[in-house]
Scaffold this active site. Structure first.
Site, PDB file in Angstrom:
ATOM      1  N   THR A  88     -30.120 -39.929  53.888  1.00  0.00           N
ATOM      2  CA  THR A  88     -31.437 -39.519  53.359  1.00  0.00           C
ATOM      3  C   THR A  88     -31.890 -40.473  52.337  1.00  0.00           C
ATOM      4  O   THR A  88     -31.337 -41.668  52.192  1.00  0.00           O
ATOM      5  CB  THR A  88     -30.881 -38.455  52.400  1.00  0.00           C
ATOM      6  N   GLY A  89     -33.413 -40.582  51.763  1.00  0.00           N
ATOM      7  CA  GLY A  89     -33.892 -41.576  51.330  1.00  0.00           C
ATOM      8  C   GLY A  89     -34.963 -42.103  51.931  1.00  0.00           C
ATOM      9  O   GLY A  89     -35.676 -41.556  52.970  1.00  0.00           O
ATOM     10  N   THR A 108     -33.958 -35.027  51.821  1.00  0.00           N
ATOM     11  CA  THR A 108     -33.538 -34.527  53.265  1.00  0.00           C
ATOM     12  C   THR A 108     -32.166 -33.868  52.976  1.00  0.00           C
ATOM     13  O   THR A 108     -31.078 -34.424  52.396  1.00  0.00           O
ATOM     14  CB  THR A 108     -33.415 -35.863  54.095  1.00  0.00           C
ATOM     15  N   ARG A 124     -47.107 -39.888  59.524  1.00  0.00           N
ATOM     16  CA  ARG A 124     -45.984 -40.665  59.281  1.00  0.00           C
ATOM     17  C   ARG A 124     -44.683 -39.813  59.598  1.00  0.00           C
ATOM     18  O   ARG A 124     -44.559 -38.769  59.318  1.00  0.00           O
ATOM     19  CB  ARG A 124     -45.924 -40.888  57.856  1.00  0.00           C
ATOM     20  N   VAL A 125     -43.610 -40.460  60.370  1.00  0.00           N
ATOM     21  CA  VAL A 125     -42.566 -39.899  60.866  1.00  0.00           C
ATOM     22  C   VAL A 125     -41.438 -40.919  60.082  1.00  0.00           C
ATOM     23  O   VAL A 125     -41.332 -42.135  60.152  1.00  0.00           O
ATOM     24  CB  VAL A 125     -42.180 -39.854  62.272  1.00  0.00           C
ATOM     25  N   GLY A 126     -40.236 -40.207  59.519  1.00  0.00           N
ATOM     26  CA  GLY A 126     -39.350 -41.124  59.011  1.00  0.00           C
ATOM     27  C   GLY A 126     -37.968 -40.934  59.963  1.00  0.00           C
ATOM     28  O   GLY A 126     -38.044 -40.984  61.164  1.00  0.00           O
ATOM     29  N   ASP A 127     -36.984 -41.219  59.237  1.00  0.00           N
ATOM     30  CA  ASP A 127     -35.571 -41.346  60.042  1.00  0.00           C
ATOM     31  C   ASP A 127     -35.181 -40.037  60.581  1.00  0.00           C
ATOM     32  O   ASP A 127     -34.162 -39.842  61.604  1.00  0.00           O
ATOM     33  CB  ASP A 127     -34.560 -41.966  59.232  1.00  0.00           C
ATOM     34  N   GLY A 157     -36.794 -43.216  54.806  1.00  0.00           N
ATOM     35  CA  GLY A 157     -36.619 -43.258  56.103  1.00  0.00           C
ATOM     36  C   GLY A 157     -36.792 -44.636  56.692  1.00  0.00           C
ATOM     37  O   GLY A 157     -36.194 -45.028  57.593  1.00  0.00           O
TER      38      GLY A 157
HETATM   39  N1  GLY Z   1     -35.518 -39.573  54.890  1.00  0.00           N
HETATM   40  C1  GLY Z   1     -36.458 -38.711  54.919  1.00  0.00           C
HETATM   41  C2  GLY Z   1     -37.859 -39.442  55.414  1.00  0.00           C
HETATM   42  O1  GLY Z   1     -37.667 -40.716  55.007  1.00  0.00           O
HETATM   43  O2  GLY Z   1     -38.575 -38.820  56.051  1.00  0.00           O
END
Ligand code: GLY
Length: 328
Positions: A239-240, A188, A216-219, A242
């Protein structure tokens, strides 16, 4: 800072609050803005070694552009970079072969916008800003976000490049999903800018985890998790992995710790501790944070070795390796 001394410092604050209970009125200055020295700005920081992206933000800031616009300029560089398989065009697809992008922005007034699981649109950070500025909403998702982008004139782009498609096809042979630490040394893009007026703005843009489950949705598009800014205090981006950032509302946590008087570095360290202390000895995922406060102080912390970030200030655009990782 060692965990013990961090807790000690926090406890001292809590005890003091108990001894002198005080309800703050709306007009009372609840931030540290009065004790801040004038901002040194402009400053731009971003996750990973996105040198060109951070330089784009820096150039904009130096010419007097506002912090949010500059941060989005950085995101746009990586969104267009087809070699970057974790952001924008050329991003790794989900397990069904579809590239979906997430992004968020936040400005110095506390206004924010985000888009989730967007297909066929490259510049999703700019789209998040349009959601923020031109709709009554904070977040638009999927087909609705794509249709809104097209109504504004964003062009339809197939985000799956031949190279990303080939790699995905290779992956489908075994279809084993396992997060990879420091995937190709990038992920990210999260950018925080401090402009010449001393305002902070930020942007975050990603294609999410490679070969993620469809939907799927992250942070990154979750305000407070992937990105948070309070212009009286500072900002943070993640980043990383999520999921772990969302569970600890990491970026909001960092800004709130800075509000309590902790430095950006201490705040980032504590946010990483919150994740690490819940895990066993083996943590096979990476999370990293960067933070910037109103004084121009920068902090960064990560779980595993290998995370780097860019820092522009006073004409120098440098990449720093974060030494403060908690696992080797
Ligand atoms: N940090 C990006 C995600 O997990 O989607």
């Amino acid at each position: 800072m060692k965990r013990r001394s961090f807790i000690g410092k926090t406890l001292v604050g809590s005890v003091a609050a108990l001894v002198t209970p005080k309800v703050l009125s709306a007009n009372e200055n609840r931030s540290f803005s009065k004790i801040h020295t004038p901002p040194k700005g402009p400053i731009s920081i971003c996750t990973w070694n996105f040198t060109t992206a951070n330089a784009a933000a820096a150039k904009a800031l130096e010419s007097g552009t506002d912090a949010l616009t500059a941060a989005i300029k950085a995101a746009e560089v990586e969104e267009l970079n087809a070699q970057n398989t974790t952001v924008g065009l050329g991003g790794a697809p989900d397990r069904e072969g579809t590239v979906t992008l997430d992004a968020s922005v936040m400005d110095h007034t506390g206004n924010c916008g985000s888009v989730v699981a967007v297909e066929n649109i490259v510049h999703v950070a700019a789209l998040a800003r349009d959601v923020m500025e031109k709709t009554p909403h904070v977040m638009l998702a999927g087909k609705g976000a794509e249709a809104y982008a097209k109504s504004l004139g964003y062009k339809h782009t197939d985000l799956l490049t031949a190279e990303s498609k080939k790699e995905w096809e290779e992956w489908t042979k075994e279809s084993q999903y396992k997060p990879i630490i420091n995937i190709e040394n990038h992920d990210t893009i999260g950018t925080l800018c401090l402009d010449k007026n001393g305002n902070i703005g930020g942007a975050c843009s990603t294609s999410g985890l490679s070969y993620k489950m469809k939907g799927r949705v992250g942070d990154s598009p979750i305000i407070g998790s992937g990105l948070f800014i309070d212009n009286t205090i500072g900002g943070a981006v993640a980043t990383g992995m999520g999921e772990e950032v969302v569970k600890t509302v990491g970026s909001f946590l960092i800004v709130e710790l800075m509000r309590q008087g902790h430095s950006p570095q201490e705040a980032c360290d504590e946010a990483i501790h919150r994740i690490v202390e819940k895990q066993g000895d083996t943590i096979d995922f990476q999370v990293a944070y960067i933070a910037l406060d109103k004084q121009g102080r920068v902090g960064s912390s990560c779980i595993h070795k290998g995370f780097t970030y860019m820092h522009y200030e006073n004409g120098e655009n440098q990449n720093f390796e974060v030494k403060k990782y908690l696992h080797s």
